[in-house]
Design a protein around this motif. Structure first.
Motif, short mmCIF file in Angstrom:
data_model
loop_
_atom_site.label_atom_id
_atom_site.label_comp_id
_atom_site.label_asym_id
_atom_site.label_seq_id
_atom_site.Cartn_x
_atom_site.Cartn_y
_atom_site.Cartn_z
N PRO A 141 11.60 -40.38 -21.73
CA PRO A 141 10.99 -40.76 -20.44
C PRO A 141 11.39 -39.81 -19.30
O PRO A 141 10.54 -39.43 -18.48
N GLU A 142 12.66 -39.42 -19.27
CA GLU A 142 13.12 -38.50 -18.21
C GLU A 142 12.44 -37.14 -18.40
O GLU A 142 12.02 -36.51 -17.42
N TYR A 143 12.35 -36.72 -19.66
CA TYR A 143 11.69 -35.43 -19.91
C TYR A 143 10.23 -35.46 -19.47
O TYR A 143 9.73 -34.50 -18.89
N PHE A 144 9.55 -36.57 -19.74
CA PHE A 144 8.15 -36.65 -19.32
C PHE A 144 8.05 -36.55 -17.79
O PHE A 144 7.19 -35.85 -17.27
N ALA A 145 8.97 -37.23 -17.11
CA ALA A 145 8.97 -37.18 -15.64
C ALA A 145 9.22 -35.75 -15.15
O ALA A 145 8.60 -35.30 -14.18
N ILE A 146 10.13 -35.04 -15.84
CA ILE A 146 10.41 -33.65 -15.46
C ILE A 146 9.16 -32.79 -15.66
O ILE A 146 8.81 -31.96 -14.81
N TYR A 147 8.47 -33.02 -16.77
CA TYR A 147 7.23 -32.26 -17.02
C TYR A 147 6.19 -32.55 -15.93
O TYR A 147 5.56 -31.63 -15.41
N VAL A 148 6.02 -33.82 -15.59
CA VAL A 148 5.04 -34.18 -14.56
C VAL A 148 5.43 -33.53 -13.23
O VAL A 148 4.59 -32.97 -12.52
N CYS A 149 6.74 -33.58 -12.93
CA CYS A 149 7.25 -32.96 -11.69
C CYS A 149 6.90 -31.47 -11.69
O CYS A 149 6.39 -30.95 -10.69
N ALA A 150 7.19 -30.80 -12.81
CA ALA A 150 6.91 -29.35 -12.89
C ALA A 150 5.41 -29.08 -12.73
O ALA A 150 5.01 -28.20 -11.95
N LEU A 160 16.67 -27.15 -19.71
CA LEU A 160 15.74 -28.24 -20.02
C LEU A 160 14.70 -27.87 -21.08
O LEU A 160 14.06 -28.75 -21.65
N GLY A 161 14.50 -26.59 -21.28
CA GLY A 161 13.41 -26.15 -22.16
C GLY A 161 12.08 -26.21 -21.44
O GLY A 161 11.03 -26.23 -22.06
N VAL A 162 12.12 -26.23 -20.10
CA VAL A 162 10.90 -26.32 -19.29
C VAL A 162 10.80 -25.04 -18.45
O VAL A 162 11.54 -24.87 -17.49
N VAL A 211 2.06 -23.79 -21.75
CA VAL A 211 3.34 -23.84 -22.48
C VAL A 211 3.98 -25.23 -22.35
O VAL A 211 4.56 -25.75 -23.29
N LEU A 212 3.82 -25.85 -21.17
CA LEU A 212 4.49 -27.14 -20.92
C LEU A 212 3.79 -28.33 -21.58
O LEU A 212 4.45 -29.29 -21.99
N ALA A 213 2.46 -28.28 -21.66
CA ALA A 213 1.69 -29.48 -22.03
C ALA A 213 2.08 -30.11 -23.37
O ALA A 213 2.22 -31.34 -23.43
N PRO A 214 2.27 -29.35 -24.44
CA PRO A 214 2.62 -30.01 -25.71
C PRO A 214 3.91 -30.81 -25.61
O PRO A 214 4.00 -31.93 -26.12
#
Lengths: 174, 505
Positions: B142-151, B323-325, B444-447
C-alpha cells in the motif's frame, strides 16, 4: 500572452488552443479505442480484488477525462500560461514528414537489402534532406556507413540481419 | 568502507575505468552540442550495455549524465545556445562574459561550480540512499502504491507548463506499459494478435524514438538561416581567461546555495535541472550584493545555476536506489540497465548488489573529477571544435545510429519500426508541449504501481480502505494534492491580478 480572464486571446494562444482541441479529441479517441479493446482481456472467474482489466480501463477513463478537459479548454480558446504550441503544419509537411517517411523506407530497405546498401541510401537521402551538398554529400554517407558497420557489427558483434533480396555484405565477404 | 571498495573495484578494472573516462569525455561533448542531450545519448547507448559488464555499463551511462549536464554550459557560454535545458540560466551571464572577452573565465567558473555542486549532490546520495533504504524496507505494497501515485502526479504536474498535458503525458506512458502480459495473471493485454507485442513494448526503442528520433525531426524542422554567427572575442588581457582566487571566493556562497537548491530539487521526482538552475539563479540574484549587475556578465551569475543543475544528479538517484522508483529520465534508463543485467532495484539492492552500487558511487565521484579537469582545461577547445562541425552533418548520422541502436537491443527490426513510430509521436509531443520525459518515466513506473495496487487489495478485506489505515500511504497521497493545489492557486492568483490590471487600464 496566454488567455487570461476577459483579455482577448492573442495569435499564439489561439494556435495553442486550436492544437489543444485536436490533441484532446485524439486523446479521447485513443482512450475510447483502448477502453473497448480492454474488454478482450481475458478475466479469470475467481479474480480476487481487481483483475487485469482494472488498471488499463482506469487509465483510459482518466486519459479520456483529461482529453475532454483539454478539448473544452481549446474550444473556449484557453490555454495554460506559458503553454505554447510550436507545431507548424507547413514545416511538418515540408521538413519532418519526408524524414519520417525516409525512416520507414530505410526500415523496408534494411529488410530487403541488409545493412550496407540500405544505410548508404538512407544516409544520402537524410544528408540531402538536411541540406548537405557538395563534398560533404559525396563523402559523408559512405564514411558513416562503414564506420557504423565496424562499430556495431564488427566491434560489438551485433547480429547482422539477413537480407531478403540481396545483401552487399555477402558480396564483400565472397 | 564500502565506498573504498567501490574505488578499488573501479581502479582495478581497466575496462570499467576506460568506460568512466569515455563517459566523461563523451558526456561533455554531447552536452555541448545544442539539441543533443545527455538523455538522448544515454538512450542511444543503452543497447551497447548489453555487451559489457553491469558496473562498466552503469558507470558509463551515469558519468555521461553528469558530464552532459556540465557540457551544456559550454555552448551556453560560447554560443548563447544552451546545450541542454539545464544550462538555460547559464546563458544570462555566460554569454555577456564571452562578449566581453572573458569566455575562459566563464568556462572555468562553470567547471568549478558544476564540480562542487555535483560533489554535494553525490555526497547526499551516498549518505542518504542507504539511510532511506533502511526505512523503506519496512514499507508494504500500500505504501509503495502511494509512492507511485505521488511520483506520477508530481512528475505530471511539474514537468510541463500545463498540468493537464503533464498528467496526460504520464498517463500515456502508463498506458503503453499496459501492453503485454498481465504481471499477476499472465493474461495478454492489448497485443492485438501480434506476437511481438506479447511481452509489451521494449524500453529501448521507446527511449530512442521519444528522445533521439524525435530530436532529429525537431532539428530537421529548425530554420538554420536564422542561426547567429559567433565571432570569437579574444581576451584583452591574460587575467580574462583565468578565475582568480578572489573571484572563486566570491562565488563560493552562491555555489553552496545553488548546490543546496539543486540537491533538494533533485529529490523531487521529475522536477529536474532546468527548474533547479532558474530557482538558484533567481535566489542568488535576489540575495547578491551586486544583484543589479547579474545579467551583464558576472561570475556569480554562472556559479549559482551551474552548481544547482549539477547538484540534481546525485539526489535524483535516491528514489531509484532506495525505493526502486526512478524520479528522472536518466534514473529510468539506468533502471532499465539494472533490469537488463538481472539486478533488482530497491532497498534490498545495498545487500544483494552492494559492490555495484558502491562502484557506481565511486564512478560518479571519479567522473566529477574527470569532467572538472576536461572543463577547466579543454572546454574552450571543445566548444570551438563543435562549432566547426555543422549540425547538418551531425543529425543524419544520429538518425542512423538511433536505428542501429534500436535494432541492437533485441536484434529485432520490429523494434526499429516501434522506434520510428515513437519518433513521430515524440515530435508531436514536443511541439504540442507534452512531455516525453514524463511518458518514459511513467512507462517504467506503471507495472510496479499496478502490482503494488493489486497486492494491496489482495492483502485487504476492506478493499481500497486499506490505504486509509496506512498513515505513510496517506502522507504520500497528500503530497501531490498539496503540490497541484498550490500550483493552481498560484495560477488563479496570477490570472486575477492580471485581470485587475486590465480592468484598471
Amino acid at each position: 500572452m496566454s488567455s487570461l480572464g476577459s483579455a482577448r486571446p492573442d495569435a499564439k494562444t489561439r494556435r495553442t488552443a486550436r492544437h489543444d482541441l485536436i490533441a484532446g479529441l485524439v486523446l479521447i479517441a485513443l482512450s475510447l479505442f483502448l477502453f473497448s479493446a480492454s474488454f478482450d482481456i481475458p478475466m479469470e472467474s475467481d479474480d480476487d480484488g481487481i483483475g487485469p482489466r482494472f488498471f488499463p480501463q482506469s487509465i483510459c477513463m482518466l486519459l479520456a477525462a483529461l482529453g475532454l478537459v483539454m478539448a473544452l479548454q481549446g474550444a473556449r480558446k484557453k490555454s495554460a500560461p506559458g503553454d505554447n504550441s510550436i507545431f507548424y503544419g507547413e514545416v511538418f509537411v515540408a521538413k519532418v514528414l519526408p524524414l519520417a517517411v525516409l525512416s520507414f523506407v530505410y526500415l523496408w530497405l534494411f529488410v530487403q537489402f541488409g545493412y550496407l546498401l540500405s544505410t548508404l541510401v538512407a544516409l544520402y537521402a537524410a544528408f540531402l534532406l538536411f541540406g548537405v551538398r557538395g563534398k560533404g554529400l559525396v563523402l559523408m554517407p559512405p564514411l558513416m556507413t562503414v564506420l557504423f558497420y565496424y562499430l556495431f557489427f564488427g566491434l560489438m558483434g551485433v547480429f547482422e540481419p539477413p537480407a531478403e533480396i540481396f545483401n552487399l555484405t555477402d558480396l564483400f565477404n565472397g | 568502507m564500502e565506498l573504498l571498495n567501490g574505488f578499488i573495484t573501479i581502479f582495478s578494472s581497466a575496462t570499467t575505468m576506460l568506460f568512466v573516462v569515455c563517459g566523461a569525455v563523451l558526456g561533455v561533448i554531447v552536452g555541448a552540442v545544442p539539441g543533443l542531450t545527455a538523455s538522448a545519448a544515454i538512450a542511444m547507448l543503452v543497447p551497447i550495455t548489453y555487451y559489457i559488464d553491469p558496473l562498466s555499463a552503469l558507470a558509463f551511462l551515469y558519468v555521461i549524465g553528469k558530464a552532459g549536464r556540465f557540457g551544456g554550459s559550454i555552448s551556453a557560454i560560447l554560443f548563447n545556445t544552451p546545450g541542454t535545458t539545464a544550462a538555460a540560466a547559464t546563458i544570462l551571464d555566460g554569454y555577456p562574459m564571452t562578449q566581453k572577452g572573458q569566455a575562459g573565465k566563464a568556462l572555468k567558473t562553470a567547471s568549478l561550480a558544476s564540480a562542487i555542486g555535483d560533489l554535494t549532490g553525490e555526497i547526499l546520495l551516498i549518505c542518504g540512499a542507504l539511510t532511506i533504504a533502511q526505512f523503506t524496507r519496512q514499507l508494504g505494497p500500500p505504501e509503495y502504491f502511494a509512492i507511485y501515485v505521488c511520483a506520477f502526479l508530481i512528475i505530471g504536474s511539474v514537468i510541463s507548463n500545463s498540468v493537464i498535458k503533464g498528467i496526460a503525458s504520464t498517463l500515456f506512458g502508463a498506458m503503453l506499459a499496459m501492453v503485454g502480459i498481465d504481471p499477476i495473471t499472465s493474461e495478454p493485454r492489448f497485443d492485438f494478435g501480434m506476437i511481438e507485442l506479447y511481452n509489451g513494448f521494449s524500453l529501448i526503442p521507446l527511449l530512442i524514438g521519444l528522445f533521439v528520433i524525435s530530436e532529429v525531426f525537431t532539428q530537421a524542422a529548425h530554420d538554420r538561416s536564422k542561426d547567429e554567427h559567433h565571432e570569437t572575442v579574444k581576451a584583452n588581457n591574460p587575467s580574462d581567461n583565468q578565475l582568480s582566487m578572489a573571484e572563486a571566493k566570491r562565488c563560493l556562497p552562491h555555489i553552496g546555495k545553488g548546490a543546496g537548491i539543486g540537491s533538494v530539487v533533485g529529490l523531487l521526482p521529475g522536477v529536474g535541472s532546468a527548474v533547479a538552475c532558474f530557482v538558484a539563479y533567481g535566489e542568488g540574484r535576489r540575495k547578491a550584493k551586486n544583484g543589479d549587475k547579474w545579467g551583464t556578465g558576472v561570475v556569480e551569475g554562472i556559479a549559482a545555476p551551474e552548481a544547482a543543475n549539477n547538484a540534481v544528479s546525485g539526489p535524483s538517484m535516491i528514489p531509484l536506489l532506495a525505493l526502486g522508483v526512478p524520479g528522472s529520465t536518466i534514473a529510468a534508463m539506468l533502471m532499465g540497465v539494472f533490469m537488463i543485467h538481472g539486478i533488482q532495484v530497491g532497498p534490498q539492492i545495498f545487500e544483494t548488489s552492494g559492490d555495484i552500487v558502491y562502484g557506481l558511487f565511486a564512478a560518479g565521484l571519479i567522473g566529477i573529477v574527470l569532467y572538472f579537469i576536461i572543463g577547466w582545461f579543454g572546454s574552450a577547445y571543445i566548444g570551438r571544435a563543435i562549432e566547426k562541425v555543422p549540425a547538418i552533418y551531425i543529425y543524419p548520422s544520429i538518425l542512423t545510429v538511433a536505428f542501429i541502436s534500436a535494432y541492437t537491443a533485441r536484434s529485432s527490426l520490429f523494434d526499429v519500426g516501434v522506434a520510428c513510430v515513437f519518433g513521430i509521436i515524440g515530435y508531436f509531443m514536443r511541439t504540442l508541449n507534452f512531455s516525453t520525459a514524463a511518458t518514459v518515466i511513467a512507462f517504467v513506473l506503471a507495472p510496479g504501481a499496478e502490482q503494488a495496487l493489486r497486492q494491496s487489495l489482495l492483502l485487504s478485506d476492506d478493499g481500497f480502505l486499506i490505504f486509509v489505515d496506512r498513515p505513510v500511504a496517506l502522507i504520500f497521497f497528500a503530497i501531490p494534492v498539496v503540490a497541484i493545489g498550490l500550483r493552481l492557486y498560484a495560477r488563479m492568483r496570477r490570472e486575477n491580478s492580471n485581470a485587475e490590471l486590465l480592468d484598471t487600464a
